[in-house]
Design a protein around this motif. Structure first.
Motif, mmCIF file in Angstrom:
data_model
loop_
_atom_site.group_PDB
_atom_site.id
_atom_site.type_symbol
_atom_site.label_atom_id
_atom_site.label_comp_id
_atom_site.label_asym_id
_atom_site.label_seq_id
_atom_site.Cartn_x
_atom_site.Cartn_y
_atom_site.Cartn_z
ATOM 1 N N GLN A 1 -1.419 -6.094 -4.287
ATOM 2 C CA GLN A 1 -1.226 -5.174 -2.907
ATOM 3 C C GLN A 1 -1.228 -5.979 -1.914
ATOM 4 O O GLN A 1 -0.755 -5.622 -0.940
ATOM 5 N N ALA B 1 1.392 -6.057 0.790
ATOM 6 C CA ALA B 1 1.082 -5.430 2.865
ATOM 7 C C ALA B 1 1.527 -6.815 3.624
ATOM 8 O O ALA B 1 2.325 -6.566 4.529
ATOM 9 N N GLU B 2 1.721 -7.883 3.227
ATOM 10 C CA GLU B 2 1.582 -9.057 3.636
ATOM 11 C C GLU B 2 3.077 -9.319 4.173
ATOM 12 O O GLU B 2 4.423 -8.793 5.005
ATOM 13 N N ARG C 1 0.384 -2.516 9.421
ATOM 14 C CA ARG C 1 -1.163 -1.638 8.332
ATOM 15 C C ARG C 1 -0.221 -1.144 7.591
ATOM 16 O O ARG C 1 0.608 -0.232 7.725
ATOM 17 N N SER C 2 -0.683 -0.993 5.702
ATOM 18 C CA SER C 2 0.196 -0.484 5.268
ATOM 19 C C SER C 2 -0.765 0.939 4.123
ATOM 20 O O SER C 2 -1.749 -0.240 3.811
ATOM 21 N N PHE D 1 -0.624 3.183 0.664
ATOM 22 C CA PHE D 1 -0.057 2.361 -0.128
ATOM 23 C C PHE D 1 -0.020 4.122 -1.281
ATOM 24 O O PHE D 1 -0.817 4.494 -1.357
ATOM 25 N N VAL E 1 5.355 3.652 0.535
ATOM 26 C CA VAL E 1 4.232 3.331 1.586
ATOM 27 C C VAL E 1 4.944 3.278 3.208
ATOM 28 O O VAL E 1 5.440 3.881 3.645
ATOM 29 N N VAL F 1 4.101 2.531 6.402
ATOM 30 C CA VAL F 1 3.480 1.581 7.641
ATOM 31 C C VAL F 1 3.748 1.351 8.928
ATOM 32 O O VAL F 1 4.159 1.991 9.662
ATOM 33 N N GLY G 1 -0.072 2.338 -4.951
ATOM 34 C CA GLY G 1 -0.088 1.159 -4.537
ATOM 35 C C GLY G 1 -0.210 0.999 -5.931
ATOM 36 O O GLY G 1 -1.504 -0.636 -6.252
ATOM 37 N N CYS H 1 3.292 -2.334 -7.209
ATOM 38 C CA CYS H 1 2.719 -3.733 -6.043
ATOM 39 C C CYS H 1 4.192 -5.000 -7.060
ATOM 40 O O CYS H 1 4.935 -5.589 -6.385
#
Ligand SMILES: Cc1ncc(COP(=O)(O)O)c(C=O)c1O
Length: 452
Positions: free
Chosen positions: A105, A109-110, A123-124, A126, A305, A307, A326, A331
């Protein structure tokens, strides 16, 4: 088709009457136990898929230009995605990212932060679907601005849970019987250059639609300082694969910035490489404040998601969460999907998309039923009309064309009242595009002849 057989098949092959006996038996069972609210246009019962090809339970092989409603971005059961899913499934299936931490997860996000067209950190949040991504955007917009109202667009589709359904203004049947919906939602016209809802020319349609927000909505119905967000599809999906002029998104950005309104891009259908860029917003150069992503992100596993700019996603612990959101297996599928997209599938979507678009445009020369061919990458809409001058919508003919393609081994879906959408997996080849064009050509001929 199986893993061995499937690799051999890259072209359709119809062996039985459709539906075949096994498909018919399953459809009969479905009828008595599954919700009748689903919109099954033709009787496909899938047994397995590989790449852009699908085999049904009777051994018929189809070229898939529907991709499970624009979801199977890397094709059916891409080996790298299946491997990632299997490896994750052998470690653990669920631990709830709401309460605990796990690497897939965080890494996703990265990765999303690296690919979304929003500068300065994101930022995310999920969830499991497109509608949940939109719900998160609605809730976060209200929470972070302290404002209640949302503006969306006629023809738009944002999901079917009660909040996103209030934004959805695609087909009345989708809302009928479910009201009252979320209050504080206003709809504006969406600039379809082929048939501008405000009667403007293709060049002035974008201005006319944004002027409507400024001079009609903001003057008569809602003060801009009470609007939390404008939610927009950069390419309208369910509405008919409508591509607005770039000026539309640019003017929306200027308008939202002026009034402190958030701009939310619903890229559930247009995102993850389908447009020939990672996100369709990139064509206009406009940075939204939030992006809703789902469908193609995990090649078929459920994942949605929201974002948002990092500074906007500052809601406190407990304010929003999802038990399954998520999911680690989803993922892992998404991480494998993003790697494949970056390694060439976005490029392939641009390349084969341009090729397919050119082929479909060429069909307009011999098929007067084609009113408009538009789209970006592998998100192409062909609008069918009874008369090119009046643009009378050929809705029944569209359904007949889609059915005829099915009978010939090509899977397509409709979009809007009278458009056909081409949304194949992003692994589709030029040869397969040729096949799709050839079958579509035959189906158009058949339907045009039958209507004379
Ligand atoms: C643009 C857009 N937003 C949201 C959704 C809703 O997604 P889901 O069906 O996963 O809830 C869809 C589904 O078609 C969509 O096309």
């Amino acid at each position: 088709m199986g893993s061995v057989k499937s690799e051999a098949k890259s072209q359709p092959e119809i062996r039985t009457a459709l539906p075949g006996p096994k498909a018919k038996a399953l459809i009969d069972r479905d009828k008595s136990v599954v919700s009748p609210s689903y919109t099954r246009g033709y009787p496909l019962v899938i047994e397995r898929g590989a790449g852009a090809m699908v085999e049904d339970v009777d051994g018929n092989v189809f070229l898939d230009c529907a991709a499970g409603i624009a979801v199977n971005s890397t094709g059916h059961s891409h080996p790298a995605v299946v491997r990632a899913i299997t490896e994750q499934a052998q470690k653990f299936l669920h631990m709830s990212g709401t309460d605990f931490y796990y690497e897939p997860q965080v890494r996703l996000a990265e990765e999303l932060a690296a690919v979304v067209p929003i500068a300065g950190g994101v930022r995310s949040f999920f969830g499991n679907s497109g509608t949940e991504a939109i719900e998160a955007c609605i809730k976060l917009s209200r929470h972070t601005t302290g404002r209640q109202n949302i503006i969306a667009f006629l023809g738009g589709f944002h999901g079917r849970s009660m909040g996103s359904l209030a934004l959805t203004a695609s087909k009345a049947i989708q809302r009928r019987g479910f009201g009252p919906l979320l209050p504080g939602v206003y709809h504006a016209p969406y600039p379809d250059p082929y048939r501008c809802p405000l009667g403007s020319t293709p060049d002035t349609c974008a201005d006319a639609c944004v002027d409507y927000i400024e001079h009609q909505l903001f003057t008569h119905l809602v003060s801009p300082d009470e609007v939390a967000a404008i939610v927009v599809e950069p390419i309208q999906g369910e509405g008919g694969y409508v591509v607005p002029p770039d000026a539309f998104l640019q003017r929306l950005r200027a308008l939202t910035t002026k009034h402190g309104i958030l701009l939310v891009a619903d890229e559930v259908q247009s995102g993850m490489g389908r447009s020939g860029r990672m996100f369709a917003m990139e064509f206009s150069g406009v940075e939204p404040d939030m992006i809703a992503v789902a469908k193609g992100i995990a090649s078929g596993l459920p994942l949605g998601v929201a974002v948002a700019r990092a500074g906007l996603m500052a809601w406190p612990p407990g304010s929003h969460a999802s038990t399954f959101g998520g999911n680690p297996v989803s993922c892992a599928a998404a991480l494998a999907t993003i790697a494949l997209l970056r390694e060439g599938l976005v490029e392939n979507a641009a390349d084969v998309g341009a090729y397919l678009m050119a082929g479909l445009k060429a069909l307009a020369v011999t098929h007067p039923i084609i009113g408009d061919v538009r789209g970006r990458g592998l998100m192409i809409g062909v609008e069918l009309v009874r008369d090119r001058l009046t643009k009378e919508r050929a809705a029944e003919e569209r359904d007949a064309v889609v059915s005829s393609c099915f009978a010939r081994g090509l899977l397509l879906l409709g979009a809007g009242k009278n458009a056909v959408r081409f949304s194949p997996p992003l692994v589709v080849t030029r040869e397969q595009a040729d096949t799709a064009i050839e079958i579509f050509d035959q189906a158009l001929t058949e339907v045009e002849r039958s209507r004379r």
